[in-house]
Design a protein around this motif. Structure first.
Motif, PDB file in Angstrom:
ATOM      1  N   ALA A  42       3.804  -9.693 -34.536  1.00 56.17           N
ATOM      2  CA  ALA A  42       2.914 -10.249 -35.319  1.00 56.17           C
ATOM      3  C   ALA A  42       2.999  -9.870 -36.325  1.00 56.17           C
ATOM      4  O   ALA A  42       2.578 -10.347 -37.217  1.00 56.17           O
ATOM      5  CB  ALA A  42       2.392  -7.801 -35.615  1.00 56.17           C
ATOM      6  N   ASP A  43       5.003  -9.927 -36.891  1.00 57.76           N
ATOM      7  CA  ASP A  43       5.102 -10.725 -38.006  1.00 57.76           C
ATOM      8  C   ASP A  43       5.837 -12.253 -37.800  1.00 57.76           C
ATOM      9  O   ASP A  43       6.511 -12.977 -38.468  1.00 57.76           O
ATOM     10  CB  ASP A  43       6.867  -9.912 -37.865  1.00 57.76           C
ATOM     11  CG  ASP A  43       7.771 -10.344 -37.593  1.00 57.76           C
ATOM     12  OD1 ASP A  43       6.965 -10.873 -36.170  1.00 57.76           O
ATOM     13  OD2 ASP A  43       8.840 -10.215 -37.382  1.00 57.76           O
ATOM     14  N   GLY A  44       5.750 -13.069 -36.473  1.00 64.17           N
ATOM     15  CA  GLY A  44       5.526 -14.632 -36.693  1.00 64.17           C
ATOM     16  C   GLY A  44       7.478 -14.300 -35.349  1.00 64.17           C
ATOM     17  O   GLY A  44       7.274 -15.359 -35.244  1.00 64.17           O
ATOM     18  N   SER A  45       7.843 -13.163 -35.136  1.00 59.04           N
ATOM     19  CA  SER A  45       8.727 -13.178 -34.753  1.00 59.04           C
ATOM     20  C   SER A  45       8.643 -13.574 -33.103  1.00 59.04           C
ATOM     21  O   SER A  45       7.929 -13.357 -32.513  1.00 59.04           O
ATOM     22  CB  SER A  45       9.915 -12.323 -34.864  1.00 59.04           C
ATOM     23  OG  SER A  45      10.287 -11.875 -36.094  1.00 59.04           O
ATOM     24  N   THR A  46       9.429 -14.423 -32.180  1.00 60.58           N
ATOM     25  CA  THR A  46       9.601 -14.613 -31.118  1.00 60.58           C
ATOM     26  C   THR A  46      10.592 -13.513 -29.891  1.00 60.58           C
ATOM     27  O   THR A  46      11.765 -13.474 -30.616  1.00 60.58           O
ATOM     28  CB  THR A  46       9.961 -15.924 -30.853  1.00 60.58           C
ATOM     29  OG1 THR A  46       8.772 -16.845 -31.489  1.00 60.58           O
ATOM     30  CG2 THR A  46       9.509 -16.166 -29.355  1.00 60.58           C
ATOM     31  N   ARG A  64      10.880  -3.753 -39.254  1.00 58.65           N
ATOM     32  CA  ARG A  64      10.238  -4.000 -38.276  1.00 58.65           C
ATOM     33  C   ARG A  64      11.632  -3.406 -36.962  1.00 58.65           C
ATOM     34  O   ARG A  64      12.347  -3.423 -36.609  1.00 58.65           O
ATOM     35  CB  ARG A  64      10.539  -5.269 -37.717  1.00 58.65           C
ATOM     36  CG  ARG A  64       9.449  -5.790 -39.403  1.00 58.65           C
ATOM     37  CD  ARG A  64       9.969  -7.306 -39.214  1.00 58.65           C
ATOM     38  NE  ARG A  64      10.806  -7.606 -39.510  1.00 58.65           N
ATOM     39  CZ  ARG A  64      11.090  -8.836 -39.718  1.00 58.65           C
ATOM     40  NH1 ARG A  64      10.933 -10.051 -39.506  1.00 58.65           N
ATOM     41  NH2 ARG A  64      12.003  -9.304 -40.167  1.00 58.65           N
ATOM     42  N   ARG A  65      10.390  -2.555 -35.757  1.00 62.40           N
ATOM     43  CA  ARG A  65      11.674  -1.805 -34.847  1.00 62.40           C
ATOM     44  C   ARG A  65      10.989  -1.999 -33.498  1.00 62.40           C
ATOM     45  O   ARG A  65      10.243  -2.228 -33.370  1.00 62.40           O
ATOM     46  CB  ARG A  65      11.391  -0.005 -35.274  1.00 62.40           C
ATOM     47  CG  ARG A  65      12.285   0.377 -34.624  1.00 62.40           C
ATOM     48  CD  ARG A  65      12.601   1.983 -35.013  1.00 62.40           C
ATOM     49  NE  ARG A  65      12.932   2.482 -36.340  1.00 62.40           N
ATOM     50  CZ  ARG A  65      13.914   2.696 -35.656  1.00 62.40           C
ATOM     51  NH1 ARG A  65      15.166   3.065 -35.215  1.00 62.40           N
ATOM     52  NH2 ARG A  65      15.485   2.964 -37.572  1.00 62.40           N
ATOM     53  N   ILE A  66      11.890  -2.395 -32.756  1.00 55.01           N
ATOM     54  CA  ILE A  66      11.364  -2.863 -31.258  1.00 55.01           C
ATOM     55  C   ILE A  66      12.905  -1.875 -31.059  1.00 55.01           C
ATOM     56  O   ILE A  66      14.277  -1.732 -31.273  1.00 55.01           O
ATOM     57  CB  ILE A  66      12.459  -4.366 -31.280  1.00 55.01           C
ATOM     58  CG1 ILE A  66      11.619  -5.230 -31.820  1.00 55.01           C
ATOM     59  CG2 ILE A  66      12.296  -4.127 -29.403  1.00 55.01           C
ATOM     60  CD1 ILE A  66      10.120  -5.533 -31.377  1.00 55.01           C
ATOM     61  N   ARG A  67      12.471  -1.312 -29.744  1.00 49.41           N
ATOM     62  CA  ARG A  67      13.059  -0.280 -29.152  1.00 49.41           C
ATOM     63  C   ARG A  67      12.967  -0.786 -27.382  1.00 49.41           C
ATOM     64  O   ARG A  67      12.234  -1.082 -26.523  1.00 49.41           O
ATOM     65  CB  ARG A  67      12.481   1.525 -28.765  1.00 49.41           C
ATOM     66  CG  ARG A  67      12.285   2.224 -30.241  1.00 49.41           C
ATOM     67  CD  ARG A  67      11.736   3.369 -29.614  1.00 49.41           C
ATOM     68  NE  ARG A  67      10.698   3.385 -29.483  1.00 49.41           N
ATOM     69  CZ  ARG A  67       9.669   3.588 -28.345  1.00 49.41           C
ATOM     70  NH1 ARG A  67      10.338   4.488 -27.102  1.00 49.41           N
ATOM     71  NH2 ARG A  67       8.810   3.701 -27.561  1.00 49.41           N
ATOM     72  N   ILE A 126      13.945 -14.406 -31.675  1.00 49.28           N
ATOM     73  CA  ILE A 126      14.361 -15.590 -32.580  1.00 49.28           C
ATOM     74  C   ILE A 126      13.386 -14.979 -34.079  1.00 49.28           C
ATOM     75  O   ILE A 126      12.235 -14.575 -33.346  1.00 49.28           O
ATOM     76  CB  ILE A 126      13.457 -16.573 -32.680  1.00 49.28           C
ATOM     77  CG1 ILE A 126      14.820 -16.972 -31.072  1.00 49.28           C
ATOM     78  CG2 ILE A 126      13.583 -17.760 -33.016  1.00 49.28           C
ATOM     79  CD1 ILE A 126      13.429 -17.895 -30.233  1.00 49.28           C
ATOM     80  N   VAL A 127      13.906 -14.633 -34.739  1.00 45.52           N
ATOM     81  CA  VAL A 127      13.035 -13.385 -35.894  1.00 45.52           C
ATOM     82  C   VAL A 127      13.232 -13.702 -37.227  1.00 45.52           C
ATOM     83  O   VAL A 127      13.715 -15.318 -37.548  1.00 45.52           O
ATOM     84  CB  VAL A 127      14.821 -12.021 -36.523  1.00 45.52           C
ATOM     85  CG1 VAL A 127      14.370 -11.079 -37.066  1.00 45.52           C
ATOM     86  CG2 VAL A 127      14.796 -11.615 -35.155  1.00 45.52           C
ATOM     87  N   ALA A 128      11.712 -13.483 -37.412  1.00 50.01           N
ATOM     88  CA  ALA A 128      11.107 -14.557 -38.973  1.00 50.01           C
ATOM     89  C   ALA A 128      11.439 -14.102 -39.735  1.00 50.01           C
ATOM     90  O   ALA A 128      11.534 -12.572 -39.553  1.00 50.01           O
ATOM     91  CB  ALA A 128       9.784 -13.747 -38.595  1.00 50.01           C
ATOM     92  N   HIS A 129      12.093 -14.602 -41.163  1.00 54.08           N
ATOM     93  CA  HIS A 129      12.333 -14.340 -42.456  1.00 54.08           C
ATOM     94  C   HIS A 129      11.439 -12.717 -42.796  1.00 54.08           C
ATOM     95  O   HIS A 129      10.220 -13.724 -43.893  1.00 54.08           O
ATOM     96  CB  HIS A 129      13.299 -15.077 -42.894  1.00 54.08           C
ATOM     97  CG  HIS A 129      14.107 -14.914 -43.821  1.00 54.08           C
ATOM     98  ND1 HIS A 129      14.718 -14.156 -44.440  1.00 54.08           N
ATOM     99  CD2 HIS A 129      13.098 -14.938 -45.974  1.00 54.08           C
ATOM    100  CE1 HIS A 129      14.985 -13.767 -45.496  1.00 54.08           C
ATOM    101  NE2 HIS A 129      14.005 -14.309 -46.206  1.00 54.08           N
ATOM    102  N   GLY A 162      19.972 -12.185 -39.392  1.00 52.28           N
ATOM    103  CA  GLY A 162      19.727 -13.532 -39.250  1.00 52.28           C
ATOM    104  C   GLY A 162      18.656 -13.873 -38.350  1.00 52.28           C
ATOM    105  O   GLY A 162      17.420 -13.415 -38.670  1.00 52.28           O
ATOM    106  N   THR A 163      19.086 -14.818 -37.472  1.00 52.48           N
ATOM    107  CA  THR A 163      17.182 -15.032 -36.613  1.00 52.48           C
ATOM    108  C   THR A 163      17.635 -14.623 -35.334  1.00 52.48           C
ATOM    109  O   THR A 163      16.929 -14.171 -34.561  1.00 52.48           O
ATOM    110  CB  THR A 163      17.798 -16.819 -36.725  1.00 52.48           C
ATOM    111  OG1 THR A 163      18.819 -17.814 -36.589  1.00 52.48           O
ATOM    112  CG2 THR A 163      17.007 -16.660 -38.026  1.00 52.48           C
TER     113      THR A 163
END
Length: 184
Positions: free
Chosen positions: A21-25, A43-46, A55-58, A77-78
């Motif tokens: 949802a935040d644009g991260s892949t 933003r938390r991923i388990r 690949i994280v959106a800033h 970072g990314t």
């Protein structure tokens, strides 16, 4: 049990790429399950089990964290990957940096080309010169090994197939293996 908690998963031998949802892949490797929990503050991923590349959106206002058991990887970072299976845990950084902690206690800050591994409850080890092509080879459907002990190669291959290869000659467990294998 993990699949009941998962928002996203892959079967043994599967891969999946998705946009959060935040644009991260996120690219999920074989036999992976994860759950996403995004709030206004974080933003938390388990990572329930398996391996995923992020690949994280800033978003300076919401840190991106990957949690596996009592370990937390915070993106500074990314691009990085996290793997957790059985008692094994690994973080590899491809771009920028990440902070790795356990039970809130910092372990290390990793930069591109570095990898932290923790196996069977042992003290974490940091490899400061990881072969990034080898670390990402699963994305091209390949497994690349350079002087890896045979028992580690078999464990990795077994993650990609429903059956299991069994090493009968225990004396060969530490024999080095180098090669490129197609996962299918």
């Amino acid at each position: 049990k993990d699949l009941l908690q998962a928002d996203y998963s892959t079967a043994v031998g599967g891969h999946r790429e998705l946009t959060l949802a935040d644009g991260s892949t996120v690219i999920l490797n074989t036999d992976t399950a994860l759950a996403a929990d995004f709030t206004d503050k974080e933003r938390r991923i388990r990572l329930l089990h398996g391996e995923a590349e992020f690949i994280v959106a800033h978003d300076a206002n919401r840190p991106f964290r990957v949690v596996s058991a009592d370990r937390t990887v915070t993106a500074l970072g990314t691009e990085f990957s996290v793997a957790a299976w059985d008692d094994n845990f690994a973080v590899t950084v491809f771009a920028s940096a990440v902070q790795v902690s356990e039970n809130g206690q910092p372990w290390a800050t990793l930069k591109p080309g570095q990898q932290l591994t923790a196996n069977d409850g042992a003290k974490p080890q940091i490899n400061r010169q990881v072969d990034l092509e080898e670390a990402l080879s699963w994305r091209q459907g390949l497994l690349i090994f350079t002087n890896k002990p045979l028992h580690e190669v078999l464990a990795e291959i077994n993650r990609y197939q429903p059956g299991q290869l069994i090493l009968l000659a225990k004396a060969a467990a530490n024999n080095p293996v180098s090669g490129v294998f197609k996962v299918n």
